[in-house]
Motif scaffolding. Sequence first.
Motif, PDB file in Angstrom:
ATOM      1  N   TYR A  51       0.808  -1.230   0.000  1.00 45.48           N
ATOM      2  CA  TYR A  51       0.000   0.000   0.000  1.00 45.48           C
ATOM      3  C   TYR A  51       0.840   1.279   0.000  1.00 45.48           C
ATOM      4  N   ALA A  52       2.091   1.236  -0.395  1.00 41.79           N
ATOM      5  CA  ALA A  52       2.991   2.394  -0.331  1.00 41.79           C
ATOM      6  C   ALA A  52       2.438   3.622  -1.061  1.00 41.79           C
ATOM      7  N   PHE A  53       1.822   3.411  -2.225  1.00 40.44           N
ATOM      8  CA  PHE A  53       1.270   4.519  -3.010  1.00 40.44           C
ATOM      9  C   PHE A  53      -0.236   4.347  -3.233  1.00 40.44           C
ATOM     10  N   TYR A  54      -0.879   3.588  -2.409  1.00 39.69           N
ATOM     11  CA  TYR A  54      -2.302   3.284  -2.561  1.00 39.69           C
ATOM     12  C   TYR A  54      -3.131   4.570  -2.656  1.00 39.69           C
ATOM     13  N   ARG A  55      -3.945   4.635  -3.684  1.00 40.58           N
ATOM     14  CA  ARG A  55      -4.857   5.769  -3.931  1.00 40.58           C
ATOM     15  C   ARG A  55      -4.148   7.113  -4.066  1.00 40.58           C
ATOM     16  N   CYS A  56      -2.979   7.112  -4.659  1.00 37.15           N
ATOM     17  CA  CYS A  56      -2.311   8.381  -5.004  1.00 37.15           C
ATOM     18  C   CYS A  56      -2.878   8.800  -6.358  1.00 37.15           C
ATOM     19  N   HIS A  57      -4.072   9.341  -6.336  1.00 40.98           N
ATOM     20  CA  HIS A  57      -4.842   9.624  -7.550  1.00 40.98           C
ATOM     21  C   HIS A  57      -4.175  10.608  -8.503  1.00 40.98           C
ATOM     22  N   GLY A  58      -3.322  11.494  -8.020  1.00 40.18           N
ATOM     23  CA  GLY A  58      -2.673  12.487  -8.875  1.00 40.18           C
ATOM     24  C   GLY A  58      -1.420  12.004  -9.569  1.00 40.18           C
ATOM     25  N   LEU A  59      -0.869  10.886  -9.143  1.00 37.91           N
ATOM     26  CA  LEU A  59       0.379  10.354  -9.691  1.00 37.91           C
ATOM     27  C   LEU A  59       0.144   9.882 -11.133  1.00 37.91           C
TER      28      LEU A  59
END
Length: 191
Positions: free
Chosen positions: A45-53
Amino acid sequence: MSASLVGSEMCKETAIESLPENFFYERTALLDIKLPATLKNIGRYAFYRCHGLTQITIPEGVTNVGDYAFSECISLKEIELPTTLTDIKNGAFQNCWSLASIQIPDNVTTISQSSFYHCTSLIQVKFPTKLKSISNSAFQECSALTKINLPEGVLTISSNAFYQCSALEEISFPSTLTTLGSTCLLYTSDA
């Protein structure tokens, strides 16, 4: 007052080898990140739901991308995976709706469960030459995928691996294939 993280470059002097579990969890405003060259592991889950990436380059030396590490990064269009990568865990890139193509490094032998599940823009996958198995639901609901060219050496395609890949028109099975799971191609193209 709340702070938002838009971009990040981890210090070049840092000796971080493992990005911890949930490190950037739900940082929806995160647009860009440069990972350190010392990195070996990306946690669950390190970048989970990083919607802008929208893009990420995972540095050479990384061998493991943890469970759901980039899951639901809905704007992620480009992923550059290192040749050192050996393990893509369950759901690692699940629901990355904008991802159009992926080149999986040759040292990956198993594509884990739901790794690319519901990547609805995924058109092209370059499979690794050392691939042995594709796990349950690995590419399920990749509705833009039209062609699959599996390398010689693949032994197992598990249940629902390509389930509901509705645009799929062509698939080449290797002569080494010994196990084909139930419903692995159910609801694919009628073409």
